[in-house]
Design a protein around this motif. Structure first.
Motif, PDB file in Angstrom:
ATOM      1  N   ARG A  40      29.786  38.251  28.204  1.00 47.07           N
ATOM      2  CA  ARG A  40      29.793  37.056  29.176  1.00 47.07           C
ATOM      3  C   ARG A  40      30.610  37.390  30.573  1.00 47.07           C
ATOM      4  NH1 ARG A  40      33.240  32.197  26.344  1.00 47.07           N
ATOM      5  NH2 ARG A  40      35.271  33.261  26.239  1.00 47.07           N
ATOM      6  N   VAL A  41      30.658  36.899  31.434  1.00 46.25           N
ATOM      7  CA  VAL A  41      31.538  37.557  32.531  1.00 46.25           C
ATOM      8  C   VAL A  41      32.931  37.048  32.272  1.00 46.25           C
ATOM      9  CG1 VAL A  41      32.044  37.391  35.019  1.00 46.25           C
ATOM     10  CG2 VAL A  41      29.683  37.906  34.269  1.00 46.25           C
ATOM     11  N   SER A  42      33.939  37.779  32.296  1.00 46.74           N
ATOM     12  CA  SER A  42      35.089  37.320  32.002  1.00 46.74           C
ATOM     13  C   SER A  42      35.726  36.550  33.220  1.00 46.74           C
ATOM     14  CB  SER A  42      36.091  38.442  31.935  1.00 46.74           C
ATOM     15  OG  SER A  42      37.520  38.239  32.015  1.00 46.74           O
ATOM     16  N   VAL A  43      36.082  35.299  33.196  1.00 44.30           N
ATOM     17  CA  VAL A  43      36.793  34.322  34.190  1.00 44.30           C
ATOM     18  C   VAL A  43      37.968  35.201  34.951  1.00 44.30           C
ATOM     19  CG1 VAL A  43      37.727  32.386  34.950  1.00 44.30           C
ATOM     20  CG2 VAL A  43      35.754  32.379  33.219  1.00 44.30           C
ATOM     21  N   GLU A  44      39.011  35.724  33.957  1.00 37.62           N
ATOM     22  CA  GLU A  44      39.937  36.364  34.272  1.00 37.62           C
ATOM     23  C   GLU A  44      39.716  37.482  35.130  1.00 37.62           C
ATOM     24  OE1 GLU A  44      39.488  35.279  31.251  1.00 37.62           O
ATOM     25  OE2 GLU A  44      40.596  33.548  31.165  1.00 37.62           O
ATOM     26  N   LYS A  45      38.888  38.543  34.570  1.00 31.98           N
ATOM     27  CA  LYS A  45      38.476  39.586  35.477  1.00 31.98           C
ATOM     28  C   LYS A  45      38.079  39.357  36.696  1.00 31.98           C
ATOM     29  CE  LYS A  45      38.065  42.662  31.334  1.00 31.98           C
ATOM     30  NZ  LYS A  45      37.041  43.490  30.588  1.00 31.98           N
ATOM     31  N   PHE A  46      37.243  38.418  36.630  1.00 32.89           N
ATOM     32  CA  PHE A  46      36.325  37.867  38.022  1.00 32.89           C
ATOM     33  C   PHE A  46      37.350  37.415  39.031  1.00 32.89           C
ATOM     34  CE2 PHE A  46      33.842  34.664  40.272  1.00 32.89           C
ATOM     35  CZ  PHE A  46      32.898  35.382  40.846  1.00 32.89           C
ATOM     36  N   ARG A  47      38.394  36.933  38.542  1.00 29.02           N
ATOM     37  CA  ARG A  47      39.424  36.209  39.477  1.00 29.02           C
ATOM     38  C   ARG A  47      40.351  37.275  40.135  1.00 29.02           C
ATOM     39  NH1 ARG A  47      41.075  30.634  36.341  1.00 29.02           N
ATOM     40  NH2 ARG A  47      39.228  29.385  36.863  1.00 29.02           N
ATOM     41  N   GLU A  48      40.290  38.360  39.271  1.00 23.89           N
ATOM     42  CA  GLU A  48      41.212  39.649  39.866  1.00 23.89           C
ATOM     43  C   GLU A  48      40.464  40.466  40.689  1.00 23.89           C
ATOM     44  OE1 GLU A  48      42.316  41.534  35.831  1.00 23.89           O
ATOM     45  OE2 GLU A  48      43.731  39.875  35.510  1.00 23.89           O
TER      46      GLU A  48
END
Length: 259
Positions: free
Chosen positions: A194-202
């Motif tokens: 799945r898409v990582s929320v943390e990586k997406f926000r970074e």
């Protein structure tokens, strides 16, 4: 997660010699998909599919692909009931094109329309839609099938490019689903991403704008929202398991004779 492409058992290139006298009878029987708990998905399906099914990603021999999760038990499709009827509102295009599929040849340069000859709707009795007319010319039905298959292949390639960009931007992470049913039974699904929320926000502002311009941002958001369907999917699985247990119990009961 298994059996992504195994709904096709005997794929043969469609040709006017072997299939000249054949017809295809369309049915509502989804037995061919009863043992797959996930199915390839293309970007145009995200809105409708995501309202019922979690949209996830999985690693394959050719790269990461996009899938709709259809069950939380291995090799069991929770959207298909005991009578092989589809119980959801949306049927993925991968199933709707069955028994037809494209075979990709010459490094993707050539596409050959094929048919699964194991499909029980194929017949030589003239029941359903003819594939070729008496002269061996493609019927309007086959022309429509070909158009649908071509459009599907185009959107599949576009979706594959989207998945490749997710990998390039290192946005995916391994994920799993663990659940406990009301009767205490536990289970889980692994092998997907799945898409990582943390990586997406970074991501940098520049990269976010780039994703917005390309349309990838919309797809990512729909994927994230679709994960809310996990609970409903577990519920579907639990219901199917309960129905199967009830049927097995009924069939195991001794039959009483009437006097």
């Amino acid at each position: 997660m298994t059996k992504q492409l195994l709904i096709y058992e005997n794929v043969t290139p469609l040709n006017r010699v072997d299939h000249r006298d054949m017809s295809v009878r369309q049915t509502n029987n989804f037995k061919f998909a009863a043992e797959t708990n996930s199915v390839p998905l293309v970007d145009l399906e995200f809105v409708k599919a995501g309202s019922e099914m979690p949209i996830v990603f999985a690693e394959t021999e050719t790269g990461v692909v996009c899938l709709a999760l259809l069950g939380t038990e291995q090799d069991k499709n929770a959207f298909i009931d005991a009578d092989n009827n589809w119980t959801g509102n949306y049927v993925p295009a991968f199933f709707r094109r069955y028994p037809f599929v494209f075979a990709v040849q010459d490094n993707g340069e050539q596409l050959t329309l094929c048919i699964d000859e194991s499909y029980d709707g194929i017949n030589k009795d003239g029941i359903g839609e003819r594939l070729f007319d008496a002269e061996g010319t493609e019927t309007n039905y086959i022309k429509t099938v070909l158009q649908f298959a071509e459009e599907y292949q185009a959107t599949f390639n576009r979706t594959q490019a989207f998945c490749d960009r997710l990998v390039e931007n290192d946005l995916l992470e391994e994920a799993r689903i663990d659940y406990t049913l009301n009767d205490g039974k536990t289970g889980g699904v692994t092998g997907f991403k799945r898409v990582s929320v943390e990586k997406f926000r970074e991501l940098s502002d520049e990269k976010v704008v780039e994703l917005f311009r390309s349309g990838d941002l919309d797809l990512i958001q729909m994927h994230m929202m679709s994960m809310a369907q996990v609970e409903a999917l577990v519920g579907r699985t639990a219901k199917k398991m309960a129905e199967a247990d009830a049927t097995a119990e009924f069939e195991s009961e001794p039959k009483k004779k009437l006097n």
